[in-house]
Design a protein around this motif. Structure first.
Motif, PDB file in Angstrom:
ATOM      1  N   SER A   1       0.827  -1.308  -0.127  1.00 51.08           N
ATOM      2  CA  SER A   1      -0.092   0.074   0.231  1.00 51.08           C
ATOM      3  C   SER A   1       0.944   1.280  -0.012  1.00 51.08           C
ATOM      4  N   ILE A   2       0.346   2.318  -0.142  1.00 48.96           N
ATOM      5  CA  ILE A   2       0.969   3.688  -0.427  1.00 48.96           C
ATOM      6  C   ILE A   2       1.109   4.454   0.860  1.00 48.96           C
ATOM      7  N   ASP A   3       2.324   4.917   1.378  1.00 46.31           N
ATOM      8  CA  ASP A   3       2.013   5.787   2.535  1.00 46.31           C
ATOM      9  C   ASP A   3       1.711   7.223   2.119  1.00 46.31           C
ATOM     10  N   PRO A   4       0.441   7.440   2.695  1.00 45.10           N
ATOM     11  CA  PRO A   4      -0.061   8.823   2.135  1.00 45.10           C
ATOM     12  C   PRO A   4       1.056   9.981   2.276  1.00 45.10           C
ATOM     13  N   GLN A   5       1.884   9.996   3.242  1.00 43.76           N
ATOM     14  CA  GLN A   5       3.090  10.994   3.584  1.00 43.76           C
ATOM     15  C   GLN A   5       3.784  11.037   2.310  1.00 43.76           C
ATOM     16  N   MET A   6       3.792   9.943   1.383  1.00 45.89           N
ATOM     17  CA  MET A   6       4.848   9.893   0.119  1.00 45.89           C
ATOM     18  C   MET A   6       4.292  10.740  -0.745  1.00 45.89           C
ATOM     19  N   LEU A   7       2.923  11.051  -0.817  1.00 49.42           N
ATOM     20  CA  LEU A   7       2.304  11.770  -1.786  1.00 49.42           C
ATOM     21  C   LEU A   7       2.164  13.268  -1.462  1.00 49.42           C
ATOM     22  N   VAL A  51      -6.455   7.855   0.869  1.00 50.47           N
ATOM     23  CA  VAL A  51      -5.550   6.676   0.366  1.00 50.47           C
ATOM     24  C   VAL A  51      -5.752   5.541   0.991  1.00 50.47           C
ATOM     25  N   GLU A  52      -6.350   4.532   0.253  1.00 52.04           N
ATOM     26  CA  GLU A  52      -6.585   3.238   0.683  1.00 52.04           C
ATOM     27  C   GLU A  52      -5.886   2.233  -0.315  1.00 52.04           C
ATOM     28  N   GLY A  53      -5.041   1.374   0.329  1.00 49.82           N
ATOM     29  CA  GLY A  53      -4.103   0.370  -0.571  1.00 49.82           C
ATOM     30  C   GLY A  53      -3.076   1.376  -1.592  1.00 49.82           C
ATOM     31  N   HIS A  54      -3.536   0.885  -2.780  1.00 49.91           N
ATOM     32  CA  HIS A  54      -2.878   1.692  -3.789  1.00 49.91           C
ATOM     33  C   HIS A  54      -3.684   2.612  -4.596  1.00 49.91           C
ATOM     34  N   VAL A  55      -4.963   2.926  -4.204  1.00 46.74           N
ATOM     35  CA  VAL A  55      -5.942   3.610  -4.754  1.00 46.74           C
ATOM     36  C   VAL A  55      -5.889   5.125  -4.042  1.00 46.74           C
ATOM     37  N   ALA A  68      -7.954   6.856  -8.686  1.00 51.74           N
ATOM     38  CA  ALA A  68      -6.954   6.368  -9.710  1.00 51.74           C
ATOM     39  C   ALA A  68      -5.862   5.338  -8.870  1.00 51.74           C
ATOM     40  N   GLU A  69      -5.456   4.466  -9.423  1.00 53.25           N
ATOM     41  CA  GLU A  69      -4.347   3.546  -9.094  1.00 53.25           C
ATOM     42  C   GLU A  69      -3.162   4.405  -9.121  1.00 53.25           C
ATOM     43  N   VAL A  70      -2.478   4.353  -7.863  1.00 58.58           N
ATOM     44  CA  VAL A  70      -1.095   5.021  -7.705  1.00 58.58           C
ATOM     45  C   VAL A  70      -0.102   4.265  -7.530  1.00 58.58           C
ATOM     46  N   THR A  71       1.015   4.146  -8.418  1.00 58.96           N
ATOM     47  CA  THR A  71       2.252   3.360  -8.582  1.00 58.96           C
ATOM     48  C   THR A  71       3.159   3.976  -8.454  1.00 58.96           C
ATOM     49  N   PRO A  72       4.139   3.820  -7.409  1.00 57.08           N
ATOM     50  CA  PRO A  72       5.459   4.532  -7.174  1.00 57.08           C
ATOM     51  C   PRO A  72       6.437   4.139  -8.229  1.00 57.08           C
ATOM     52  N   ALA A  73       6.960   5.052  -8.738  1.00 54.41           N
ATOM     53  CA  ALA A  73       8.097   4.715  -9.879  1.00 54.41           C
ATOM     54  C   ALA A  73       9.541   5.383  -9.476  1.00 54.41           C
ATOM     55  N   GLY A  74       9.978   5.033  -8.172  1.00 54.33           N
ATOM     56  CA  GLY A  74      11.268   5.533  -8.094  1.00 54.33           C
ATOM     57  C   GLY A  74      11.262   6.889  -7.121  1.00 54.33           C
ATOM     58  N   ASP A  75      12.326   7.536  -7.002  1.00 54.18           N
ATOM     59  CA  ASP A  75      12.398   8.785  -6.012  1.00 54.18           C
ATOM     60  C   ASP A  75      11.425   9.664  -6.759  1.00 54.18           C
ATOM     61  N   GLY A  76      10.646  10.439  -5.939  1.00 51.18           N
ATOM     62  CA  GLY A  76      10.084  11.512  -6.299  1.00 51.18           C
ATOM     63  C   GLY A  76       9.251  11.577  -7.714  1.00 51.18           C
TER      64      GLY A  76
END
Length: 96
Positions: A1-7, A51-55, A68-76
């Motif tokens: 899952s995505i860390d909301p702070q990352m966004l 943010v829930e999981g990857h959504v 939307a589905e969010v997929t981290p793609a490296g730093d930043g």
């Protein structure tokens, strides 16, 4: 899952047709989205997000939402692909 702070932060994306997108995600669960097509004035809206999981769900103040589905793609950077988008839609590549 995505860390909301990352966004949290201000993100930019462009499309090959010259469209530009800006997404600002704040730590207080609010967002601002603006986009402009080539040679046109930007359109902007804001609201709250979850943010829930990857959504990532962007709920507009004036009604409606972008989910939307969010997929981290490296730093930043991350890929933002609307749920239910056609298979040939690669989504938007947002970068800080």
């Amino acid at each position: 899952s995505i860390d909301p702070q990352m966004l949290v932060g201000t993100w930019k994306a462009t499309r090959t047709d010259g469209s530009t997108f800006n997404l600002t995600i704040a730590s207080d669960a609010t967002f601002k989205w603006s986009f402009a097509q080539k040679d046109q004035d930007a359109q902007e809206f804001g609201g709250t997000y979850t943010v829930e999981g990857h959504v990532l769900a962007l709920e507009r103040k004036d009604g409606g939402s972008l989910i939307a589905e969010v997929t981290p793609a490296g730093d930043g950077q991350f890929n933002f692909r609307l749920l239910g988008a056609p298979d040939d839609d690669a989504g938007l590549e947002f970068r800080k």
